[in-house]
Design a protein around this motif. Structure first.
Motif, short mmCIF file in Angstrom:
data_model
loop_
_atom_site.label_atom_id
_atom_site.label_comp_id
_atom_site.label_asym_id
_atom_site.label_seq_id
_atom_site.Cartn_x
_atom_site.Cartn_y
_atom_site.Cartn_z
N GLU A 184 8.29 0.56 -0.27
CA GLU A 184 9.02 1.34 -1.01
C GLU A 184 9.35 2.63 -0.81
OE1 GLU A 184 7.33 -1.39 -2.53
OE2 GLU A 184 9.22 -2.05 -2.39
N PRO A 185 8.70 3.64 -0.46
CA PRO A 185 6.98 3.87 -0.47
C PRO A 185 6.63 4.30 -1.81
CG PRO A 185 8.09 5.53 0.81
CD PRO A 185 9.01 4.75 0.33
N ASP A 186 5.73 3.56 -2.14
CA ASP A 186 4.94 3.72 -3.62
C ASP A 186 3.70 3.97 -3.84
OD1 ASP A 186 4.75 1.26 -3.67
OD2 ASP A 186 5.84 0.55 -4.88
N GLY A 187 3.06 3.84 -2.52
CA GLY A 187 1.49 3.99 -2.63
C GLY A 187 0.86 2.57 -2.83
N VAL A 188 1.49 1.68 -3.07
CA VAL A 188 1.20 0.17 -2.91
C VAL A 188 1.34 -0.33 -1.71
CG1 VAL A 188 1.26 -2.07 -4.35
CG2 VAL A 188 1.69 0.18 -5.50
N LEU A 189 0.40 -1.12 -1.17
CA LEU A 189 0.61 -1.64 0.30
C LEU A 189 1.30 -3.20 -0.27
CD1 LEU A 189 -2.88 -0.74 1.35
CD2 LEU A 189 -0.62 -0.12 2.24
N ASP A 190 2.12 -3.54 0.84
CA ASP A 190 2.74 -4.82 1.00
C ASP A 190 2.29 -5.31 2.11
OD1 ASP A 190 4.58 -4.28 -1.29
OD2 ASP A 190 5.20 -2.55 0.12
N LEU A 191 1.82 -6.72 2.28
CA LEU A 191 1.36 -7.42 3.30
C LEU A 191 2.70 -7.61 4.36
CD1 LEU A 191 -0.86 -9.13 4.87
CD2 LEU A 191 0.30 -11.12 3.32
N GLY A 192 2.48 -6.96 5.71
CA GLY A 192 3.35 -7.13 6.51
C GLY A 192 4.11 -6.06 6.33
N GLY A 193 4.25 -5.14 5.48
CA GLY A 193 5.21 -4.14 4.92
C GLY A 193 5.50 -3.19 6.11
N ASN A 194 6.62 -2.40 5.71
CA ASN A 194 7.12 -1.17 6.62
C ASN A 194 6.11 -0.35 6.81
OD1 ASN A 194 9.76 -2.51 6.14
ND2 ASN A 194 10.30 -0.94 4.70
N ASN A 195 6.38 0.45 8.01
CA ASN A 195 5.49 1.45 8.41
C ASN A 195 5.38 2.42 7.49
OD1 ASN A 195 5.51 -0.16 10.86
ND2 ASN A 195 6.76 1.29 12.02
N ILE A 196 4.44 3.21 7.48
CA ILE A 196 4.07 4.31 6.45
C ILE A 196 4.31 5.70 7.31
CG2 ILE A 196 2.49 5.50 4.95
CD1 ILE A 196 1.12 2.62 4.84
N ALA A 197 5.58 6.59 7.11
CA ALA A 197 5.54 7.85 7.90
C ALA A 197 4.76 8.83 7.27
CB ALA A 197 7.08 8.22 7.40
N VAL A 198 4.23 9.59 8.33
CA VAL A 198 3.35 10.72 7.88
C VAL A 198 3.81 11.85 8.95
CG1 VAL A 198 1.18 9.22 7.35
CG2 VAL A 198 1.60 9.95 9.82
N ALA A 199 3.26 13.00 8.51
CA ALA A 199 3.51 14.39 9.02
C ALA A 199 2.13 14.79 9.79
CB ALA A 199 4.05 15.36 8.01
N ALA A 200 2.28 15.61 10.83
CA ALA A 200 1.06 15.76 11.51
C ALA A 200 0.16 16.56 10.41
CB ALA A 200 1.57 16.87 12.57
N GLY A 201 -1.30 16.22 10.70
CA GLY A 201 -2.17 17.01 9.76
C GLY A 201 -3.35 16.30 9.63
N THR A 202 -4.40 16.81 9.21
CA THR A 202 -5.72 16.27 8.68
C THR A 202 -5.74 15.76 7.28
OG1 THR A 202 -6.67 17.54 10.46
CG2 THR A 202 -8.17 16.58 8.82
N TYR A 203 -5.91 14.52 7.11
CA TYR A 203 -6.10 13.89 5.87
C TYR A 203 -7.31 13.00 5.67
CZ TYR A 203 -0.87 14.62 6.63
OH TYR A 203 0.26 15.21 6.64
#
Length: 126
Positions: free
Chosen positions: A90-109
């Protein structure tokens, strides 16, 4: 406790020492890695892994990692293997089996997985 003192070197022949001071130290238990890890172009090992581990917490089925990522994508997978992997469609914070990549920006998380509800697997990246 830990005792600390400071040495000051005035020359090759002379040094001064402070009085020692005791410090209270809180030890932390050894982290226990889970089967879950982060993989992707944003991680240190890329898409080939090995994955950046997520660790067990005192709450069953809650896993956490402190990670430094670069601009890119991540997925969550089990046992460094693609047989079980999660993304977010979605991205909605809910994981999907085999789902789309999750985009992130550079940083410490801090990445937290909440797998307490098997019908609603969630994650937080903060």
């Amino acid at each position: 406790s830990l005792k600390v003192m400071v040495e000051t070197v005035l020359s090759t022949d002379s040094s001064l020492y402070s009085d020692s001071t005791s410090l209270a130290v809180t030890p932390y238990s050894t982290l226990v890695a889970s089967i879950w890890g982060l993989v992707g172009s944003a991680t240190v090992n890329g898409w080939d892994g090995p994955d950046m581990p997520l660790y067990k917490t005192s709450t069953p089925n809650i896993f956490v990692a402190e990670v430094t990522l670069v601009d890119g994508d991540i997925k969550i997978r089990s046992n460094n293997d693609w047989a079980v992997n999660y993304g977010d469609n979605e991205p909605d914070g809910v994981l999907d089996l085999g789902g789309n990549n999750i985009a992130v920006a550079a940083g410490t998380y801090t990445v937290t997985l909440d797998f307490r509800d098997s019908n609603n697997l969630t994650y937080i990246i903060e």
